[in-house]
Design a protein around this motif. Structure first.
Motif, PDB file in Angstrom:
ATOM      1  N   ARG A 169      -2.222   8.257   5.386  1.00 50.48           N
ATOM      2  CA  ARG A 169      -1.634   7.780   6.716  1.00 50.48           C
ATOM      3  C   ARG A 169      -2.921   8.224   7.812  1.00 50.48           C
ATOM      4  NH1 ARG A 169       3.009   9.413   4.543  1.00 50.48           N
ATOM      5  NH2 ARG A 169       3.355  11.436   5.801  1.00 50.48           N
TER       6      ARG A 169
ATOM      7  N   ARG B 124       0.425   2.507  11.499  1.00 46.46           N
ATOM      8  CA  ARG B 124      -0.833   3.016  11.236  1.00 46.46           C
ATOM      9  C   ARG B 124      -1.203   2.555   9.775  1.00 46.46           C
ATOM     10  NH1 ARG B 124      -1.047   9.276  11.330  1.00 46.46           N
ATOM     11  NH2 ARG B 124       0.941   8.897  10.686  1.00 46.46           N
ATOM     12  N   LEU B 125      -2.520   2.416   9.411  1.00 44.67           N
ATOM     13  CA  LEU B 125      -3.046   2.115   7.939  1.00 44.67           C
ATOM     14  C   LEU B 125      -2.322   3.211   7.107  1.00 44.67           C
ATOM     15  CD1 LEU B 125      -6.562   1.260   8.842  1.00 44.67           C
ATOM     16  CD2 LEU B 125      -4.743  -0.157   8.665  1.00 44.67           C
TER      17      LEU B 125
ATOM     18  N   PHE C 276      -2.895   4.124   2.992  1.00 47.51           N
ATOM     19  CA  PHE C 276      -3.983   3.890   1.858  1.00 47.51           C
ATOM     20  C   PHE C 276      -3.672   4.935   0.852  1.00 47.51           C
ATOM     21  CE2 PHE C 276      -7.084   1.426   4.813  1.00 47.51           C
ATOM     22  CZ  PHE C 276      -6.625   0.448   4.295  1.00 47.51           C
TER      23      PHE C 276
ATOM     24  N   GLU D 138      -3.133  -2.097   1.996  1.00 48.09           N
ATOM     25  CA  GLU D 138      -1.953  -1.679   2.748  1.00 48.09           C
ATOM     26  C   GLU D 138      -0.827  -1.384   2.078  1.00 48.09           C
ATOM     27  OE1 GLU D 138      -0.663   0.011   5.516  1.00 48.09           O
ATOM     28  OE2 GLU D 138      -2.236  -1.027   6.532  1.00 48.09           O
TER      29      GLU D 138
ATOM     30  N   THR E 121       3.676  -3.177   8.472  1.00 48.53           N
ATOM     31  CA  THR E 121       2.645  -3.980   8.702  1.00 48.53           C
ATOM     32  C   THR E 121       2.854  -5.371   7.954  1.00 48.53           C
ATOM     33  OG1 THR E 121       1.363  -2.099   8.993  1.00 48.53           O
ATOM     34  CG2 THR E 121       0.152  -4.342   8.914  1.00 48.53           C
TER      35      THR E 121
ATOM     36  N   PRO F  78      -8.593  -6.291   8.338  1.00 54.21           N
ATOM     37  CA  PRO F  78      -9.346  -5.761   9.531  1.00 54.21           C
ATOM     38  C   PRO F  78     -10.858  -5.818   9.641  1.00 54.21           C
ATOM     39  CG  PRO F  78      -7.961  -4.123   7.984  1.00 54.21           C
ATOM     40  CD  PRO F  78      -8.247  -5.488   7.379  1.00 54.21           C
TER      41      PRO F  78
ATOM     42  N   GLY G  46      -7.569  -1.335  11.841  1.00 53.21           N
ATOM     43  CA  GLY G  46      -6.230  -1.142  12.336  1.00 53.21           C
ATOM     44  C   GLY G  46      -5.959  -0.918  13.916  1.00 53.21           C
TER      45      GLY G  46
ATOM     46  N   TYR H 216     -12.100  -0.342   5.450  1.00 51.79           N
ATOM     47  CA  TYR H 216     -11.536   1.016   5.186  1.00 51.79           C
ATOM     48  C   TYR H 216     -12.294   1.939   6.365  1.00 51.79           C
ATOM     49  CZ  TYR H 216      -9.967   5.670   3.435  1.00 51.79           C
ATOM     50  OH  TYR H 216      -9.255   6.665   3.312  1.00 51.79           O
TER      51      TYR H 216
END
Length: 595
Positions: A58, A76-77, A79, A166, A171, A353, A377, A416
């Motif tokens: 995160r 928040r992103l 991945f 994601e 989101t 993004p 993000g 990213y």
């Protein structure tokens, strides 16, 4: 009795951070998200990027106080984490592998390779519900559906084969709401690599299940050579015949810049100079077929054009009504099946993004109403903006869909965050093998014998050229140099443009296409500007103490990259173009004719 060893400043900061998190709870997700549901089961997850124990990373932690209206970290992103073994392996390879320039054929990419149909690369859908369900039961049903989606996705794709995508359910909920609200969806992609950011599953869901129209906005058209812009338009039209396509740029007419340019050539208030709003209006007029009165929008574009020619803002422009959406927008509301409700056209702006969604909205409005940033993000909650009384824009946070794209290419596309990379060197090597980096960056090999270049050598030479030094030992700061090069690529100053399948064998056709003047007019290019970059490039003596160096960092007030390096894609002179074909060559040629 031995005295306790005093804590270091770093340990004290870490203790204070843990205390704050315990006091306010985990800020990484909302109470209804997937991670929060795990915590309710008793399993506490760490929220700091340097001490995570889960498989999800995160990132982009934002300051937050309990008195604040919203929790900025809720969206928040999220991945998937990479193993330390993979990171170290790539780092070693960056030191040893000698870079080799790839052929033009390897720059071509097919959308079916990025999103193969047999791999199930869809996106999570909102499960069905009814008014008898409580809000809590609906949230649990959504969480269960999302877990099943992830399990099915990973069962079809072996570990490591999927790119970053994601993992934050909150989101995805924003996307569901925007799709429900919108009458027409503006799917915005970067013209340098549009197939990376166009999920076919999303397109078929919108046009099929929702029964709505999609306009594909090929944004940042000023960063791409005009023949390549035309080729991408024809390629996407051949893959999706019923798709509306529009080229767009928020910064037309920018002169070709250089990597070593001291100042970025951009206007401070140039949102009214955008190229493409009229084309979006025409596409909407064709789709609505008179069911919505868009005359006010057309009048606004005409007023903006007059104000632009006068080089002054439109003093009579009406204020823009902004609706900041919150949790109330995610309550149980039945999606309306009625299009153009109350005579208002709602345009939903969605995309990955860093494709420039916020810049497109600012350009349509004619002034800045949304902050823009290079940081993926940056946009959190979706918000709506009334462009005119009958046209409403809806901005959705950037979403990364699962795909099979190379992760290094994904980083170069700005998907990213560069600041979160543990190992940026392999991405630099990927970039250098596909661009003429030596002639553009003007590097000197760090070794006397000048053997072949490795990605590490490039970063070390760039650190030496820019004066990047570590604080303690004053060695070349290779990590900072690698991040700087990646941001140059994302900004478009070290431009990497992918090409559609078959571009090489049709190059002459695209370079002599009759639509070239139209694309060049959209870009605002003038032939006498071709040598501008060469003049600026003579001044290459920059020192690391200049304040412009700080532009390399991710800044919230920095715009998406809008400059193009002078070594890539000069437009052809208009008088050189012979008449070309008007048919779509991708529909004429068979697949094996371009091999």
């Amino acid at each position: 009795m031995p005295r306790k060893k005093p804590f270091s400043n770093k340990q004290k900061k870490k203790q204070l951070q843990v205390k704050r998190e315990r006091k306010r709870g985990d800020t990484g997700s909302g109470p209804s998200s997937r991670n929060a549901s795990v915590e309710r089961g008793g399993e506490r997850q760490s929220d700091t990027s340097d001490s995570e124990t889960t498989d999800i990373r995160r990132i982009n932690q934002q300051p937050f106080s309990r008195e604040g209206r919203y929790d900025p970290n809720r969206f928040r992103l999220h991945f998937e984490k990479e193993s330390k073994e993979d990171v170290e392996k790539r780092k070693k390879l960056a030191r040893e592998k000698v870079l080799q320039q790839v052929s033009d054929k390897e720059l071509e990419v097919d959308i079916n390779d990025i999103y193969p149909s047999e791999k199930g690369l869809g996106f999570p859908r909102r499960p069905s519900w009814n008014y008898e369900m409580t809000r809590e039961s609906l949230l649990r049903k959504e969480e269960k559906s999302y877990r099943e989606y992830l399990d099915d996705l990973h069962s079809r794709n072996p570990p490591g084969s999927l790119s970053h995508f994601e993992h934050n359910l909150e989101t995805w909920r924003q996307l569901w709401r925007v799709l429900e609200m919108s009458d027409i969806v503006l799917l915005i992609v970067d013209i340098r690599h549009p197939v990376l950011q166009f999920p076919p599953a999303l397109y078929h869901y919108i046009t099929g299940q929702l029964g709505k129209q999609v306009i594909l906005v090929l944004n940042k058209a000023d960063l791409c050579p005009p023949p390549l812009v035309i080729a991408w338009k024809h390629y996407m039209a051949s893959q999706f015949p019923h798709l509306q396509l529009v080229c767009f740029t928020s910064h037309p007419g920018q002169p070709y810049s250089t990597v070593l340019q001291k100042k970025r050539m951009r206007r401070k208030a140039d949102w009214g100079h955008a190229g493409g709003p009229t084309d979006i209006l025409k596409a909407c007029q064709e789709i609505t077929a008179g069911r919505v009165d868009l005359s006010s929008w057309e009048q606004k574009i005409q007023r903006d054009a007059v104000a632009e020619r006068a080089d002054r803002p439109d003093e009579g422009a009406e204020s823009i009504l902004v609706e900041h959406q919150s949790d109330s927008a995610m309550e149980m509301t039945n999606p309306s099946q009625e299009l153009y409700k109350d005579g208002v056209l709602t345009l939903g702006c969605i995309g990955f993004p860093n494709v420039g969604k916020s810049s497109v909205i600012n350009s349509l409005v004619g002034r800045k109403v949304v902050s823009v940033s290079r940081t993926p993000g940056h946009t959190k909650y979706f918000q709506t903006y009334y462009l005119t009384p009958t046209v409403k824009l809806c901005d959705c946070p950037g979403l990364v869909f699962p795909s099979r794209v190379n992760k290094q290419l994904q980083i170069l596309a700005g998907i990213y965050p560069v600041s979160q990379l543990q190992e940026p060197y392999s991405s630099v090597g990927y970039l250098c093998e596909r661009t003429p980096f030596l002639s553009v960056l003007k590097l000197k090999h760090p070794s006397l014998g000048e053997p072949g270049w490795t990605a590490w050598d490039v970063c070390e030479a760039w650190a030496e050229r820019r004066g990047y030094k570590t604080a303690k030992a004053a060695r070349n700061d290779v990590y900072r140099a690698a991040n700087s090069l990646l941001r140059l690529a994302i900004d478009g100053r070290l431009c990497l443009c992918l090409r559609p399948t078959g571009y090489s064998c049709l190059r002459e056709h695209w370079e002599n296409h009759p639509d070239l003047p139209e694309i060049m007019a959209l870009q605002g290019r003038l032939t006498e500007e071709e040598g501008a970059g060469e003049r600026d490039d003579e001044d290459d003596g920059e020192s690391s103490t200049e304040p412009e160096e700080e532009r390399d960092r991710d800044a919230d007030d920095d715009e998406d990259g809008d400059d193009e390096d002078e070594g890539f894609g000069h437009p052809r002179r208009e008088e050189e173009k012979p008449p070309g074909f008007t048919v779509n060559m991708y529909n004429v040629l068979r697949e094996n004719e371009c091999e």
